[in-house]
Design an enzyme around this catalytic site. Structure first.
Site, mmCIF file in Angstrom:
data_model
loop_
_atom_site.group_PDB
_atom_site.id
_atom_site.type_symbol
_atom_site.label_atom_id
_atom_site.label_comp_id
_atom_site.label_asym_id
_atom_site.label_seq_id
_atom_site.Cartn_x
_atom_site.Cartn_y
_atom_site.Cartn_z
ATOM 1 N N LYS A 1 0.847 -1.271 0.079
ATOM 2 C CA LYS A 1 0.037 -0.001 0.068
ATOM 3 C C LYS A 1 0.885 1.278 -0.051
ATOM 4 O O LYS A 1 1.793 1.592 0.904
ATOM 5 C CB LYS A 1 -0.763 -0.083 1.222
ATOM 6 C CG LYS A 1 -2.508 0.055 1.122
ATOM 7 C CD LYS A 1 -3.309 0.013 2.194
ATOM 8 C CE LYS A 1 -4.561 0.206 2.180
ATOM 9 N NZ LYS A 1 -5.379 0.332 3.439
HETATM 10 O O1 G3P Z 1 -9.100 0.878 3.858
HETATM 11 C C1 G3P Z 1 -8.990 2.220 4.544
HETATM 12 C C2 G3P Z 1 -9.517 2.387 5.552
HETATM 13 O O2 G3P Z 1 -9.045 1.562 6.672
HETATM 14 C C3 G3P Z 1 -9.910 3.757 6.183
HETATM 15 O O3 G3P Z 1 -10.936 3.794 6.803
HETATM 16 O O4 G3P Z 1 -12.580 4.352 8.354
HETATM 17 O O5 G3P Z 1 -10.347 4.998 8.693
HETATM 18 O O6 G3P Z 1 -11.711 5.934 6.966
HETATM 19 P P1 G3P Z 1 -11.369 4.823 8.044
#
Ligand code: G3P
Length: 217
Positions: free
Chosen positions: A83
């Site tokens: 990533k």
């Molecule tokens: O896959 C990306 C994710 O982990 C981010 O999610 O909920 O932290 O915006 P969030």
């Protein structure tokens, strides 16, 4: 549609894998920071459970550092995908790693043009963060529609991996748009199977069956 688990929590991953529900896993530094133990060991264990791509994120911000880190992470297991954030250095690192046959998931994508450049650099996946756009009153799902439309016109091998998913409606809308992959937290994946009418219906079937058995005694 492939469904990935957006978590580094091994017990959840094992549980979801036992349902046949998940095709891959995405992690990030925040998710790994919530777990006990060595991140690389956790990543290896996840890869042994999941028969699909497992994203591991670099923390370097210069492209040479990203490449070095990416190469090291890729050695953990053949399932590992690197990533890389959607920055200029990220593009350079994506190009270099892709040329070496290492798959990249370009992350922190918030515009269709970032996704286009990620695809041009050779990213295998792009991760548009829809929930974080919703958080700032911008309709995240429009970003998915735009990227899918753009990719549809060309021959990129890059797949859209819908990320920052917060609730089942995100999964539904992504599926309706034909997004190839959605990564969702275990909580959201569990919500996908639950319905109160299923529980009520099952309870009624079992109660009626019990009554029948008593009558037949
Ligand atoms: O896959 C990306 C994710 O982990 C981010 O999610 O909920 O932290 O915006 P969030």
């Amino acid at each position: 549609m492939r469904l990935f688990a957006d978590t580094a929590h091994l017990p959840d991953i094992k549980e979801l894998a036992s349902w046949g529900a998940i095709d891959g896993v995405t992690t990030n530094p925040t998710l790994l920071s919530r777990e006990e133990g060595e991140p690389e060991k956790i990543l290896y264990e996840i890869c042994e459970v999941v028969q699909g791509p497992v994203s591991a994120e670099v923390v370097s911000t210069d492209w040479e550092g990203m490449v070095q880190e990416g190469r090291r992470l890729a050695q953990i297991h053949p399932h590992i995908v690197i990533k890389i954030p959607a920055t200029i250095d990220g593009l350079k690192a994506t190009r270099a790693l892709s040329e070496q046959g290492i798959r990249v998931n370009m992350t922190l994508v918030f515009t269709p043009m970032q996704a286009l450049l990620a695809a041009k650099a050779g990213a295998r996946f792009v991760s548009p963060f829809i929930g974080r756009l919703d958080d700032i009153s911008s309709y995240g799902m429009n970003l998915i529609a735009d990227i899918l439309e753009i990719f549809d016109h060309y021959d990129f091998e890059t797949e859209v991996l819908v990320a920052s998913v917060r609730h089942p409606m995100h999964v539904l809308e992504a599926a309706r748009l034909g997004a190839p992959i959605v990564t969702a937290p275990p909580k959201v994946i569990r919500q996908l199977i639950r319905h109160p009418l299923t529980d009520i219906g099952l309870e009624k079937f079992l109660a009626d069956w019990k009554k029948l058995q008593e009558r037949l005694k």
